[in-house]
Design a protein around this motif. Structure first.
Motif, PDB file in Angstrom:
ATOM      1  N   ASN A  16       0.829  -1.217   0.000  1.00 52.38           N
ATOM      2  CA  ASN A  16       0.000   0.000   0.000  1.00 52.38           C
ATOM      3  C   ASN A  16       0.860   1.261   0.000  1.00 52.38           C
ATOM      4  OD1 ASN A  16      -2.387  -1.409  -0.141  1.00 52.38           O
ATOM      5  ND2 ASN A  16      -2.637  -1.506   2.080  1.00 52.38           N
ATOM      6  N   PHE A  17       1.991   1.226   0.701  1.00 50.43           N
ATOM      7  CA  PHE A  17       2.898   2.377   0.683  1.00 50.43           C
ATOM      8  C   PHE A  17       3.417   2.597  -0.735  1.00 50.43           C
ATOM      9  CE2 PHE A  17       7.327   3.828   0.641  1.00 50.43           C
ATOM     10  CZ  PHE A  17       7.120   5.140   1.047  1.00 50.43           C
ATOM     11  N   LEU A  18       3.860   1.534  -1.393  1.00 49.92           N
ATOM     12  CA  LEU A  18       4.378   1.665  -2.754  1.00 49.92           C
ATOM     13  C   LEU A  18       3.291   2.182  -3.697  1.00 49.92           C
ATOM     14  CD1 LEU A  18       6.613  -1.543  -2.913  1.00 49.92           C
ATOM     15  CD2 LEU A  18       7.356   0.832  -2.608  1.00 49.92           C
ATOM     16  N   ARG A  19       2.067   1.751  -3.481  1.00 56.46           N
ATOM     17  CA  ARG A  19       0.951   2.280  -4.282  1.00 56.46           C
ATOM     18  C   ARG A  19       0.736   3.757  -3.978  1.00 56.46           C
ATOM     19  NH1 ARG A  19      -2.833  -2.788  -3.285  1.00 56.46           N
ATOM     20  NH2 ARG A  19      -2.320  -3.982  -5.147  1.00 56.46           N
ATOM     21  N   SER A  20       0.838   4.119  -2.706  1.00 52.09           N
ATOM     22  CA  SER A  20       0.562   5.506  -2.299  1.00 52.09           C
ATOM     23  C   SER A  20       1.567   6.500  -2.871  1.00 52.09           C
ATOM     24  CB  SER A  20       0.523   5.625  -0.776  1.00 52.09           C
ATOM     25  OG  SER A  20       1.833   5.607  -0.227  1.00 52.09           O
ATOM     26  N   ILE A  21       2.763   6.036  -3.204  1.00 50.19           N
ATOM     27  CA  ILE A  21       3.763   6.939  -3.784  1.00 50.19           C
ATOM     28  C   ILE A  21       3.704   6.934  -5.306  1.00 50.19           C
ATOM     29  CG2 ILE A  21       5.265   6.833  -1.765  1.00 50.19           C
ATOM     30  CD1 ILE A  21       7.111   4.940  -3.356  1.00 50.19           C
ATOM     31  N   GLY A  22       2.717   6.229  -5.864  1.00 48.80           N
ATOM     32  CA  GLY A  22       2.495   6.294  -7.298  1.00 48.80           C
ATOM     33  C   GLY A  22       2.930   5.090  -8.105  1.00 48.80           C
ATOM     34  N   MET A  23       3.306   4.017  -7.440  1.00 50.52           N
ATOM     35  CA  MET A  23       3.699   2.821  -8.188  1.00 50.52           C
ATOM     36  C   MET A  23       2.464   2.060  -8.647  1.00 50.52           C
ATOM     37  SD  MET A  23       6.957   0.935  -6.584  1.00 50.52           S
ATOM     38  CE  MET A  23       8.563   1.662  -6.646  1.00 50.52           C
ATOM     39  N   HIS A  24       2.557   1.557  -9.861  1.00 53.34           N
ATOM     40  CA  HIS A  24       1.518   0.688 -10.394  1.00 53.34           C
ATOM     41  C   HIS A  24       1.837  -0.747  -9.972  1.00 53.34           C
ATOM     42  CE1 HIS A  24      -0.032   3.979 -12.777  1.00 53.34           C
ATOM     43  NE2 HIS A  24       1.199   4.236 -13.195  1.00 53.34           N
ATOM     44  N   ASN A  25       0.857  -1.631 -10.073  1.00 59.03           N
ATOM     45  CA  ASN A  25       1.071  -3.021  -9.668  1.00 59.03           C
ATOM     46  C   ASN A  25       2.249  -3.656 -10.391  1.00 59.03           C
ATOM     47  OD1 ASN A  25      -0.978  -2.960  -7.787  1.00 59.03           O
ATOM     48  ND2 ASN A  25      -2.499  -3.864  -9.154  1.00 59.03           N
ATOM     49  N   SER A  26       2.431  -3.342 -11.673  1.00 58.41           N
ATOM     50  CA  SER A  26       3.560  -3.917 -12.421  1.00 58.41           C
ATOM     51  C   SER A  26       4.897  -3.433 -11.861  1.00 58.41           C
ATOM     52  CB  SER A  26       3.443  -3.579 -13.911  1.00 58.41           C
ATOM     53  OG  SER A  26       3.416  -2.183 -14.100  1.00 58.41           O
ATOM     54  N   ASP A  27       4.947  -2.156 -11.410  1.00 58.07           N
ATOM     55  CA  ASP A  27       6.172  -1.615 -10.799  1.00 58.07           C
ATOM     56  C   ASP A  27       6.438  -2.294  -9.457  1.00 58.07           C
ATOM     57  OD1 ASP A  27       6.318   0.250 -12.898  1.00 58.07           O
ATOM     58  OD2 ASP A  27       5.140   1.722 -11.768  1.00 58.07           O
ATOM     59  N   ILE A  28       5.388  -2.472  -8.679  1.00 56.87           N
ATOM     60  CA  ILE A  28       5.526  -3.118  -7.366  1.00 56.87           C
ATOM     61  C   ILE A  28       6.017  -4.542  -7.549  1.00 56.87           C
ATOM     62  CG2 ILE A  28       4.250  -3.926  -5.332  1.00 56.87           C
ATOM     63  CD1 ILE A  28       2.435  -1.425  -5.713  1.00 56.87           C
ATOM     64  N   LEU A  29       5.498  -5.236  -8.536  1.00 54.29           N
ATOM     65  CA  LEU A  29       5.928  -6.602  -8.817  1.00 54.29           C
ATOM     66  C   LEU A  29       7.406  -6.628  -9.187  1.00 54.29           C
ATOM     67  CD1 LEU A  29       5.078  -9.556  -9.075  1.00 54.29           C
ATOM     68  CD2 LEU A  29       4.539  -9.090 -11.474  1.00 54.29           C
ATOM     69  N   LYS A  30       7.828  -5.682 -10.022  1.00 49.90           N
ATOM     70  CA  LYS A  30       9.238  -5.633 -10.425  1.00 49.90           C
ATOM     71  C   LYS A  30      10.141  -5.356  -9.224  1.00 49.90           C
ATOM     72  CE  LYS A  30      12.537  -3.766 -13.576  1.00 49.90           C
ATOM     73  NZ  LYS A  30      12.952  -2.821 -14.530  1.00 49.90           N
ATOM     74  N   VAL A  31       9.762  -4.387  -8.413  1.00 50.37           N
ATOM     75  CA  VAL A  31      10.568  -4.046  -7.234  1.00 50.37           C
ATOM     76  C   VAL A  31      10.598  -5.214  -6.246  1.00 50.37           C
ATOM     77  CG1 VAL A  31      10.657  -2.565  -5.183  1.00 50.37           C
ATOM     78  CG2 VAL A  31      10.303  -1.552  -7.432  1.00 50.37           C
ATOM     79  N   SER A  32       9.443  -5.797  -5.978  1.00 53.01           N
ATOM     80  CA  SER A  32       9.381  -6.850  -4.958  1.00 53.01           C
ATOM     81  C   SER A  32      10.041  -8.146  -5.401  1.00 53.01           C
ATOM     82  CB  SER A  32       7.943  -7.096  -4.516  1.00 53.01           C
ATOM     83  OG  SER A  32       7.154  -7.513  -5.593  1.00 53.01           O
ATOM     84  N   THR A  33      10.073  -8.432  -6.697  1.00 54.95           N
ATOM     85  CA  THR A  33      10.745  -9.656  -7.139  1.00 54.95           C
ATOM     86  C   THR A  33      12.257  -9.474  -7.253  1.00 54.95           C
ATOM     87  OG1 THR A  33      10.253  -9.124  -9.450  1.00 54.95           O
ATOM     88  CG2 THR A  33       8.773 -10.665  -8.338  1.00 54.95           C
ATOM     89  N   SER A  34      12.707  -8.266  -7.530  1.00 56.87           N
ATOM     90  CA  SER A  34      14.156  -8.045  -7.597  1.00 56.87           C
ATOM     91  C   SER A  34      14.742  -7.652  -6.242  1.00 56.87           C
ATOM     92  CB  SER A  34      14.500  -7.003  -8.656  1.00 56.87           C
ATOM     93  OG  SER A  34      13.869  -5.790  -8.386  1.00 56.87           O
ATOM     94  N   LEU A  35      13.912  -7.206  -5.318  1.00 59.81           N
ATOM     95  CA  LEU A  35      14.372  -6.824  -3.982  1.00 59.81           C
ATOM     96  C   LEU A  35      13.335  -7.302  -2.962  1.00 59.81           C
ATOM     97  CD1 LEU A  35      16.633  -5.112  -2.513  1.00 59.81           C
ATOM     98  CD2 LEU A  35      14.933  -3.294  -2.475  1.00 59.81           C
ATOM     99  N   THR A  36      13.328  -8.604  -2.736  1.00 61.31           N
ATOM    100  CA  THR A  36      12.296  -9.166  -1.867  1.00 61.31           C
ATOM    101  C   THR A  36      12.398  -8.656  -0.433  1.00 61.31           C
ATOM    102  OG1 THR A  36      13.675 -11.132  -1.627  1.00 61.31           O
ATOM    103  CG2 THR A  36      11.860 -11.263  -3.191  1.00 61.31           C
ATOM    104  N   GLN A  37      13.582  -8.218  -0.012  1.00 57.52           N
ATOM    105  CA  GLN A  37      13.687  -7.722   1.357  1.00 57.52           C
ATOM    106  C   GLN A  37      12.936  -6.420   1.573  1.00 57.52           C
ATOM    107  OE1 GLN A  37      16.734  -7.937  -0.525  1.00 57.52           O
ATOM    108  NE2 GLN A  37      18.162  -6.448   0.294  1.00 57.52           N
ATOM    109  N   VAL A  38      12.347  -5.856   0.512  1.00 57.00           N
ATOM    110  CA  VAL A  38      11.528  -4.658   0.673  1.00 57.00           C
ATOM    111  C   VAL A  38      10.411  -4.918   1.690  1.00 57.00           C
ATOM    112  CG1 VAL A  38       9.857  -5.041  -1.201  1.00 57.00           C
ATOM    113  CG2 VAL A  38      10.488  -2.731  -0.582  1.00 57.00           C
TER     114      VAL A  38
END
Length: 147
Positions: free
Chosen positions: A22-44
């Motif tokens: 929800n934080f990543l969404r609140s700063i303007g990330m789309h679901n595809s961006d969140i998926l990219k960030v979370s799969t390349s940096l799971t410790q997020v």
């Protein structure tokens, strides 16, 4: 994701995963961006919202003049220390008048100190380490003044 970061299985969906998504969404990330960030940096998902993600995001947009979309290209930014790497390198290049105009390049935070000094600062690692130490001591003194 689970093989890279098995502790995901221990995270609470309501208290661990959803607040960060929800934080990543609140700063303007789309679901595809969140998926990219979370799969390349799971410790997020293990990073503190208040102590880590929010301060880095604020520094990204306010000080580095970057947009949130830069995090999809350099998700590693979120895993780096704001006090030990991001802020000192940024301030060092600004002090040397070597910081580029416009958005600050997040790629400057990735290499080790020696490579950073060669590629970006054009100076010795000793000068950078001395600068960083002074900056950290100054920040520490400010924290104690407020107490």
């Amino acid at each position: 994701m689970v093989t890279k970061h098995p502790q995901l299985l221990h995270y609470s969906i309501e208290d661990g995963l959803l607040p960060r998504i929800n934080f990543l969404r609140s700063i303007g990330m789309h679901n595809s961006d969140i998926l990219k960030v979370s799969t390349s940096l799971t410790q997020v998902f293990s990073l503190s919202l208040e102590g880590n993600l929010k301060p880095k995001y604020l520094y990204l947009v306010n000080e580095l003049q970057n947009e949130v979309k830069s995090l999809t290209k350099y998700p590693t930014y979120l895993s780096l220390s704001l006090d030990q790497r991001i802020r000192p390198r940024h301030k060092f290049l600004v002090a040397l008048k070597k910081a580029p105009e416009g958005p600050f390049p997040l790629s400057s935070f990735v290499p080790n100190d020696e490579s950073f000094c060669q590629q970006w600062a054009g100076t010795s690692v000793d000068k950078y380490l001395a600068f960083r130490q002074r900056l950290l001591l100054k920040d520490l003194a400010k924290k104690y003044e407020r107490s």
